[in-house]
Design a protein around this motif. Structure first.
Motif, PDB file in Angstrom:
ATOM      1  N   ARG A 118       0.843  -1.190   0.000  1.00 17.13           N
ATOM      2  CA  ARG A 118       0.000   0.000   0.000  1.00 17.13           C
ATOM      3  C   ARG A 118       0.884   1.248   0.000  1.00 17.13           C
ATOM      4  NH1 ARG A 118      -3.374  -2.979  -1.941  1.00 17.13           N
ATOM      5  NH2 ARG A 118      -1.820  -4.577  -1.601  1.00 17.13           N
ATOM      6  N   PRO A 119       0.370   2.372  -0.470  1.00 20.89           N
ATOM      7  CA  PRO A 119       1.143   3.623  -0.450  1.00 20.89           C
ATOM      8  C   PRO A 119       1.549   4.015   0.964  1.00 20.89           C
ATOM      9  CG  PRO A 119      -0.814   3.832  -1.844  1.00 20.89           C
ATOM     10  CD  PRO A 119      -0.946   2.526  -1.101  1.00 20.89           C
ATOM     11  N   ALA A 120       2.740   4.569   1.094  1.00 15.11           N
ATOM     12  CA  ALA A 120       3.250   4.957   2.409  1.00 15.11           C
ATOM     13  C   ALA A 120       2.339   5.977   3.084  1.00 15.11           C
ATOM     14  CB  ALA A 120       4.665   5.507   2.288  1.00 15.11           C
ATOM     15  N   THR A 121       1.784   6.901   2.283  1.00 14.74           N
ATOM     16  CA  THR A 121       0.898   7.917   2.866  1.00 14.74           C
ATOM     17  C   THR A 121      -0.347   7.279   3.486  1.00 14.74           C
ATOM     18  OG1 THR A 121      -0.081   8.233   0.675  1.00 14.74           O
ATOM     19  CG2 THR A 121       1.666   9.764   1.335  1.00 14.74           C
ATOM     20  N   ALA A 122      -0.883   6.250   2.829  1.00 13.62           N
ATOM     21  CA  ALA A 122      -2.064   5.557   3.364  1.00 13.62           C
ATOM     22  C   ALA A 122      -1.708   4.821   4.652  1.00 13.62           C
ATOM     23  CB  ALA A 122      -2.625   4.586   2.329  1.00 13.62           C
ATOM     24  N   LEU A 123      -0.538   4.182   4.676  1.00 12.29           N
ATOM     25  CA  LEU A 123      -0.107   3.482   5.896  1.00 12.29           C
ATOM     26  C   LEU A 123       0.068   4.456   7.048  1.00 12.29           C
ATOM     27  CD1 LEU A 123       2.562   1.047   4.377  1.00 12.29           C
ATOM     28  CD2 LEU A 123       0.315   0.420   5.274  1.00 12.29           C
ATOM     29  N   GLN A 124       0.696   5.597   6.762  1.00  9.13           N
ATOM     30  CA  GLN A 124       0.927   6.590   7.820  1.00  9.13           C
ATOM     31  C   GLN A 124      -0.386   7.162   8.335  1.00  9.13           C
ATOM     32  OE1 GLN A 124       3.435   9.252   5.661  1.00  9.13           O
ATOM     33  NE2 GLN A 124       5.307   8.070   6.028  1.00  9.13           N
ATOM     34  N   GLU A 125      -1.316   7.410   7.414  1.00  8.52           N
ATOM     35  CA  GLU A 125      -2.614   7.944   7.818  1.00  8.52           C
ATOM     36  C   GLU A 125      -3.361   6.961   8.723  1.00  8.52           C
ATOM     37  OE1 GLU A 125      -6.826   9.449   5.777  1.00  8.52           O
ATOM     38  OE2 GLU A 125      -5.180   8.700   4.533  1.00  8.52           O
ATOM     39  N   HIS A 126      -3.350   5.686   8.347  1.00  9.34           N
ATOM     40  CA  HIS A 126      -4.045   4.674   9.158  1.00  9.34           C
ATOM     41  C   HIS A 126      -3.328   4.444  10.486  1.00  9.34           C
ATOM     42  CE1 HIS A 126      -6.281   3.918   5.469  1.00  9.34           C
ATOM     43  NE2 HIS A 126      -7.081   3.122   6.145  1.00  9.34           N
ATOM     44  N   GLN A 127      -2.003   4.524  10.477  1.00 12.50           N
ATOM     45  CA  GLN A 127      -1.261   4.362  11.725  1.00 12.50           C
ATOM     46  C   GLN A 127      -1.582   5.496  12.701  1.00 12.50           C
ATOM     47  OE1 GLN A 127       2.947   5.128  11.706  1.00 12.50           O
ATOM     48  NE2 GLN A 127       3.363   3.455  13.133  1.00 12.50           N
ATOM     49  N   ARG A 128      -1.636   6.723  12.178  1.00 10.51           N
ATOM     50  CA  ARG A 128      -1.981   7.858  13.039  1.00 10.51           C
ATOM     51  C   ARG A 128      -3.390   7.705  13.607  1.00 10.51           C
ATOM     52  NH1 ARG A 128       0.946  10.892   9.074  1.00 10.51           N
ATOM     53  NH2 ARG A 128      -0.996  11.272   7.939  1.00 10.51           N
ATOM     54  N   MET A 129      -4.307   7.221  12.762  1.00 14.90           N
ATOM     55  CA  MET A 129      -5.678   7.022  13.223  1.00 14.90           C
ATOM     56  C   MET A 129      -5.739   5.948  14.310  1.00 14.90           C
ATOM     57  SD  MET A 129      -8.723   8.198  12.727  1.00 14.90           S
ATOM     58  CE  MET A 129      -9.548   7.867  14.262  1.00 14.90           C
ATOM     59  N   ALA A 130      -4.992   4.864  14.119  1.00 13.12           N
ATOM     60  CA  ALA A 130      -4.968   3.783  15.114  1.00 13.12           C
ATOM     61  C   ALA A 130      -4.376   4.283  16.431  1.00 13.12           C
ATOM     62  CB  ALA A 130      -4.170   2.596  14.577  1.00 13.12           C
ATOM     63  N   ARG A 131      -3.302   5.077  16.342  1.00 11.22           N
ATOM     64  CA  ARG A 131      -2.692   5.614  17.563  1.00 11.22           C
ATOM     65  C   ARG A 131      -3.645   6.557  18.286  1.00 11.22           C
ATOM     66  NH1 ARG A 131       3.475   7.071  15.495  1.00 11.22           N
ATOM     67  NH2 ARG A 131       4.332   4.947  15.694  1.00 11.22           N
ATOM     68  N   LEU A 132      -4.333   7.402  17.512  1.00  9.32           N
ATOM     69  CA  LEU A 132      -5.272   8.335  18.113  1.00  9.32           C
ATOM     70  C   LEU A 132      -6.411   7.582  18.802  1.00  9.32           C
ATOM     71  CD1 LEU A 132      -6.366  11.200  18.568  1.00  9.32           C
ATOM     72  CD2 LEU A 132      -7.456  11.061  16.313  1.00  9.32           C
TER      73      LEU A 132
END
Length: 224
Positions: A118-132
């Protein structure tokens, strides 16, 4: 190429075979018993409401006693099984841990390979959401329980004591004891669901972080 979403990630995780850790899963029969326990807990409260709407009667005491007995009996099998599983896993923790890791490695490698595509931006966005979501869930659990989730099943036992110590005088139970008794039962179920959500969010966050690490490691090799 599948679009990254928590729905798709969770679907792939649910497709992973449990392996040795499957013993920790609650069997369907026990889940049905837990639902019955929840219904019985609500039914136990009804006589305490009816006593203020009509003439009190012995049948109200019988209703409350039977309903609460059903609640405890329906909850008891899962409690006994949980402590039995706990004893078994404590006895075999080393062998089960190694066996589970060997079982999980190829299956999680497949999920991580899919995530790393998956695109790195999508991974980072989902990771931030999971952390939040994880930080918010931890804050909510802490606010609701005040750190008392460490007591595990103790609130249910305290509630049972409050209801049964008066015997035939259930309808004369002080309101503060009634509120505490049912509050402790509610506390236990909310605490259990909250901790299950927190465990799942930690898994999402860890997988996304690992996928990002794999992607960043592979990038220099592709550049070369």
């Amino acid at each position: 190429m599948d679009t990254l979403s928590f729905t798709e990630l969770d679907r792939r995780l649910r497709d992973v075979q449990d392996g040795p850790s499957g013993i920790l899963n609650t069997p369907p029969l026990y889940r049905r018993a837990n639902i019955l326990a929840g219904i019985a807990a609500v039914a136990t409260l009804i006589p305490f409401v009816l006593v203020h709407l009509m003439t009190p009667g012995e049948w109200m005491i019988t209703w409350a006693q039977i309903s609460f007995s059903v609640f405890l009996l329906a909850l008891l099998p899962d409690l006994v099984r949980s402590y039995g599983v706990l004893g078994w896993t404590l006895w075999r923790w080393r062998a089960d841990l190694v066996s589970q890791l060997d079982h999980d490695l190829p299956q999680f490698h497949t999920i991580l390979a899919w995530l790393s595509e998956r695109p790195a931006t999508a991974l980072q966005e989902h990771q931030r959401m999971a952390r939040l979501a994880l930080s918010q869930m931890s804050a909510k659990i802490g606010l609701f329980t005040g750190g008392q989730e460490r007591f595990a099943v103790l609130p249910v036992l305290v509630s049972a004591y409050l209801f049964f110590r008066k015997g035939d005088e259930l309808l004369e139970m002080p309101y503060w004891q009634l509120i505490i008794g049912f509050g402790l039962i509610l506390f236990y179920f909310v605490m259990m669901v909250g901790n299950l959500k927190r465990i799942r969010l930690r898994l999402y966050e860890s997988l996304l972080a690992e996928a990002l690490a794999m992607k960043s490691t592979a990038a220099p090799h592709r550049h070369d």
